[in-house]
Design an enzyme around this catalytic site. Sequence first.
Site, PDB file in Angstrom:
ATOM      1  N   ARG A 166     -25.617  59.211 -12.870  1.00 27.99           N
ATOM      2  CA  ARG A 166     -25.351  57.797 -11.922  1.00 27.99           C
ATOM      3  C   ARG A 166     -25.696  56.628 -12.705  1.00 27.99           C
ATOM      4  O   ARG A 166     -26.812  56.771 -13.680  1.00 27.99           O
ATOM      5  CB  ARG A 166     -26.203  57.888 -10.624  1.00 27.99           C
ATOM      6  CG  ARG A 166     -25.555  58.842  -9.683  1.00 27.99           C
ATOM      7  CD  ARG A 166     -26.114  58.778  -8.115  1.00 27.99           C
ATOM      8  NE  ARG A 166     -27.490  59.284  -8.208  1.00 27.99           N
ATOM      9  CZ  ARG A 166     -28.681  58.821  -8.456  1.00 27.99           C
ATOM     10  NH1 ARG A 166     -28.809  57.606  -8.438  1.00 27.99           N
ATOM     11  NH2 ARG A 166     -29.838  59.537  -8.584  1.00 27.99           N
ATOM     12  N   TYR A 178     -18.207  61.413 -13.587  1.00 24.92           N
ATOM     13  CA  TYR A 178     -19.500  61.946 -13.622  1.00 24.92           C
ATOM     14  C   TYR A 178     -19.611  62.133 -11.855  1.00 24.92           C
ATOM     15  O   TYR A 178     -19.562  61.071 -11.222  1.00 24.92           O
ATOM     16  CB  TYR A 178     -20.622  61.452 -14.247  1.00 24.92           C
ATOM     17  CG  TYR A 178     -21.916  62.166 -13.652  1.00 24.92           C
ATOM     18  CD1 TYR A 178     -22.148  63.425 -13.913  1.00 24.92           C
ATOM     19  CD2 TYR A 178     -22.641  61.266 -12.663  1.00 24.92           C
ATOM     20  CE1 TYR A 178     -23.181  64.022 -13.496  1.00 24.92           C
ATOM     21  CE2 TYR A 178     -23.832  62.104 -12.191  1.00 24.92           C
ATOM     22  CZ  TYR A 178     -24.123  63.163 -12.397  1.00 24.92           C
ATOM     23  OH  TYR A 178     -25.224  63.858 -11.996  1.00 24.92           O
ATOM     24  N   LYS A 225     -22.949  60.543  -2.690  1.00 21.50           N
ATOM     25  CA  LYS A 225     -23.740  59.229  -2.396  1.00 21.50           C
ATOM     26  C   LYS A 225     -23.054  58.025  -1.850  1.00 21.50           C
ATOM     27  O   LYS A 225     -23.441  57.259  -1.286  1.00 21.50           O
ATOM     28  CB  LYS A 225     -24.419  58.940  -3.781  1.00 21.50           C
ATOM     29  CG  LYS A 225     -25.143  60.317  -4.341  1.00 21.50           C
ATOM     30  CD  LYS A 225     -26.210  60.716  -3.573  1.00 21.50           C
ATOM     31  CE  LYS A 225     -26.636  61.954  -4.240  1.00 21.50           C
ATOM     32  NZ  LYS A 225     -28.017  62.452  -3.911  1.00 21.50           N
ATOM     33  N   HIS A 234     -31.277  60.510   2.393  1.00 20.00           N
ATOM     34  CA  HIS A 234     -31.298  61.507   1.063  1.00 20.00           C
ATOM     35  C   HIS A 234     -32.293  62.792   1.283  1.00 20.00           C
ATOM     36  O   HIS A 234     -33.390  62.704   0.724  1.00 20.00           O
ATOM     37  CB  HIS A 234     -31.863  60.672   0.086  1.00 20.00           C
ATOM     38  CG  HIS A 234     -31.498  61.227  -1.261  1.00 20.00           C
ATOM     39  ND1 HIS A 234     -32.179  60.834  -2.539  1.00 20.00           N
ATOM     40  CD2 HIS A 234     -30.733  62.294  -1.710  1.00 20.00           C
ATOM     41  CE1 HIS A 234     -31.836  61.634  -3.587  1.00 20.00           C
ATOM     42  NE2 HIS A 234     -30.900  62.423  -3.146  1.00 20.00           N
ATOM     43  N   SER A 271     -33.814  62.077  -6.571  1.00 25.20           N
ATOM     44  CA  SER A 271     -32.930  63.065  -7.111  1.00 25.20           C
ATOM     45  C   SER A 271     -33.797  63.892  -8.257  1.00 25.20           C
ATOM     46  O   SER A 271     -34.651  63.158  -9.006  1.00 25.20           O
ATOM     47  CB  SER A 271     -31.860  62.197  -7.890  1.00 25.20           C
ATOM     48  OG  SER A 271     -31.122  61.557  -6.888  1.00 25.20           O
ATOM     49  N   CYS A 300     -36.096  65.978  -8.060  1.00 26.39           N
ATOM     50  CA  CYS A 300     -37.528  66.333  -7.839  1.00 26.39           C
ATOM     51  C   CYS A 300     -37.545  67.682  -6.962  1.00 26.39           C
ATOM     52  O   CYS A 300     -38.703  67.957  -6.320  1.00 26.39           O
ATOM     53  CB  CYS A 300     -38.016  65.391  -6.948  1.00 26.39           C
ATOM     54  SG  CYS A 300     -38.288  63.491  -7.884  1.00 26.39           S
ATOM     55  N   ASP A 332     -29.292  67.848   0.151  1.00 21.08           N
ATOM     56  CA  ASP A 332     -29.220  66.688  -0.568  1.00 21.08           C
ATOM     57  C   ASP A 332     -29.372  65.575   0.642  1.00 21.08           C
ATOM     58  O   ASP A 332     -29.856  64.397   0.495  1.00 21.08           O
ATOM     59  CB  ASP A 332     -28.198  66.539  -1.366  1.00 21.08           C
ATOM     60  CG  ASP A 332     -28.141  65.423  -2.484  1.00 21.08           C
ATOM     61  OD1 ASP A 332     -29.316  65.009  -2.832  1.00 21.08           O
ATOM     62  OD2 ASP A 332     -27.288  64.841  -2.670  1.00 21.08           O
ATOM     63  N   ARG A 383     -25.277  70.228 -14.305  1.00 21.74           N
ATOM     64  CA  ARG A 383     -25.056  70.244 -12.667  1.00 21.74           C
ATOM     65  C   ARG A 383     -24.186  71.624 -12.510  1.00 21.74           C
ATOM     66  O   ARG A 383     -23.368  72.076 -13.195  1.00 21.74           O
ATOM     67  CB  ARG A 383     -24.491  69.277 -12.296  1.00 21.74           C
ATOM     68  CG  ARG A 383     -25.196  67.801 -12.400  1.00 21.74           C
ATOM     69  CD  ARG A 383     -26.146  67.735 -11.049  1.00 21.74           C
ATOM     70  NE  ARG A 383     -27.216  66.571 -11.262  1.00 21.74           N
ATOM     71  CZ  ARG A 383     -27.968  66.311 -10.195  1.00 21.74           C
ATOM     72  NH1 ARG A 383     -27.767  66.799  -8.913  1.00 21.74           N
ATOM     73  NH2 ARG A 383     -28.864  65.197 -10.350  1.00 21.74           N
TER      74      ARG A 383
HETATM   75  O1  SAT Z   1     -25.013  62.633  -9.328  1.00 16.53           O
HETATM   76  S1  SAT Z   1     -25.654  62.861  -7.802  1.00 16.53           S
HETATM   77  O2  SAT Z   1     -25.913  61.432  -7.315  1.00 16.53           O
HETATM   78  O3  SAT Z   1     -24.719  63.486  -6.935  1.00 16.53           O
HETATM   79  C1  SAT Z   1     -27.051  63.642  -7.786  1.00 16.53           C
HETATM   80  C2  SAT Z   1     -28.366  62.873  -7.466  1.00 16.53           C
HETATM   81  O4  SAT Z   1     -28.573  62.034  -8.485  1.00 16.53           O
HETATM   82  O5  SAT Z   1     -28.907  63.233  -6.623  1.00 16.53           O
HETATM   83 MN    MN Z   2     -29.418  63.708  -4.270  1.00 18.39          MN
END
Ligand code: SAT
Ligand code: MN
Length: 594
Positions: free
Chosen positions: A73, A201, A210, A230, A252, A254, A281, A372
């Site tokens: 991101r 991405y 998100k 979140h 994210s 963690c 998530d 991922r």
């Molecule tokens: O890349 S994402 O935003 O979908 C995953 C994350 O950073 O929590």
């Molecule tokens: Mn996330």
Amino acid sequence: VYMALTKNKEVLEFVNTCAELTQPDKIIWIDGSANQIKQLKSEAVKSGELIKLNEHLLPDCYLHRTAVNDVARVEDRTFICTANKEDAGNVNFWLDPKLAYHLASEIARASMKGRTMYVIPFSMGVVGSEFSKIGIEITDSIYVVLNMNIMTRVGKSCLDRLGKTGSFTKCFHAKCNVDADKRYILHFPEDNTIISVNSAYGGNVLLGKKCLALRIASYLGKNEGWLAEHMLILGVTFPDGEKKYIAAAFPSACGKTNLAMLIPPKSYLERGYKIECVGDDIAWIRVGEDGRLWAVNPENGFFGVAPGTNERSNFNALQATKRGTIFTNVALNTDDMTVWWEGLSEHCPPNMLDWTGKPYDGSGTAAHPNSRFTAPAVNCPCVSPDFNSETGVPLSAIIFGGRRATTTPLVYQAKSWEHGVFIGSAMSSETTAAASGQTGVLRHDPMAMKPFAGYHMGDYFAHWIEIGKQLKKPPEIFNVNWFRQDADGKFIWPGFGDNMRVIEWILKRCGDNPIGAEETPIGFVPKPDDINIEDMNLSVDALKEILSVDKDKWIKEAEEIEKYYAETIGSRIPDELYACLEELKRNCKNKKEG
Ligand code: SAT
Ligand code: MN
């Protein structure tokens, strides 16, 4: 020429406007049928966008590599475009909506010439549930279509749900040339619209995730009286068969996915404890008629961090990736066409291509740190039977947590809903590879929503306070920190399955007959005897150390929170939170207490 799957005027207008702007050769409506998805996969394999993996070992699994400048991101290119700058708040980047529409249109103009434009009707949440929201994503990327098909509920049923007049979130994505300097992730909460250009991405382009389910949904939730968070959601089954649910917010990368799919230690399994995953998530949360909070996971799959995932750290997630999964930016084992990432096994097997596709020579990492897997939720061995529940699950507890080497104890409990909101608002965590920029830097991340709140953070805190007022049985609120380090920089608490021991204490503090606890300046902390460390490689002294609250450190923490409130959030912070801050300062300075 194409067959539209709907008579909804607004949908047709949206699709036409996008097509006129981008001038694709072809438009394909995604109906979600197995046949269509199969065709798209084989097309993507032909073009090289996907690499087919070993059909025997990883059936229906694929590898995708993004551009090297497009791996996470991009928070500094993510904007909330409200008519008034003030409404986006200081924590978000803001662009004037007129300017933002113009900018994005010029970038996307004619960008789909020679390409196909896909129209993806999708639902966040079970189609038809009161929690659910419909979106339409336009994209020129098959990778996006295939990922959205795993992460959301896709197809004609979503259009049927909309009918002729229903409203939806307009989601526009154009890959363009993946030019990092012209990359924009734009949100128009007041228009229920998202525009993403020049990225391919995950978090930037799977617009249901998100962008819709957090940034736009948090804004909708504020106006409609619910919360978009979140948070993972997990269910705990007790030996007597009783079930309780917990939602937990962490930044994210963690460990949300790991906590959501935790396998309890052996002694707990033998006694009959079980953890089931509702979500890893995102949680959409509403006040039920019974005065409790009820939560659903609006997603349909897991977009999890690969590195560190293995049999021991997260058996369930690993199992979930064994079929029907798309891997992004992991390493490829050319001997057997399987995938690898750091931590999957102790040693990297030979004949590996790194995440960029080059032979891996042992320098740097083979997989990207933010590589991922996109795996269907149904693949997860511990997925909850409530996963598709239309009403959601009732929450007994809410947990906040981050990566903190010092200061924050293993677990502590808020004294009230307002105090819990304060604790969430005051969260800090060390940055990870999930977003571009330096990692390991401590920063404020209120409720793990810093990158995801779609409106002013002060208003967001006020909304939480407001929700609390409607609750007859509010969940208890806790903070956890699995990441306390010793003087040598080693993690003291082993984490993973052993986190069950903390979950056990948390749930013993909920309900009608909570067990006792120690009151400290920051909230309630477990008595060391009440955390079960049997069969665990942790001394009582180490446990006491990570449960300790250092007043001097907390005086500094309180000053830091005050500074953050004043200098970063700036305004609109509810009085209740300032009252909690004052109390924290008083408690820490009172040397007699605690
Ligand atoms: O890349 S994402 O935003 O979908 C995953 C994350 O950073 O929590
Ligand atoms: Mn996330």
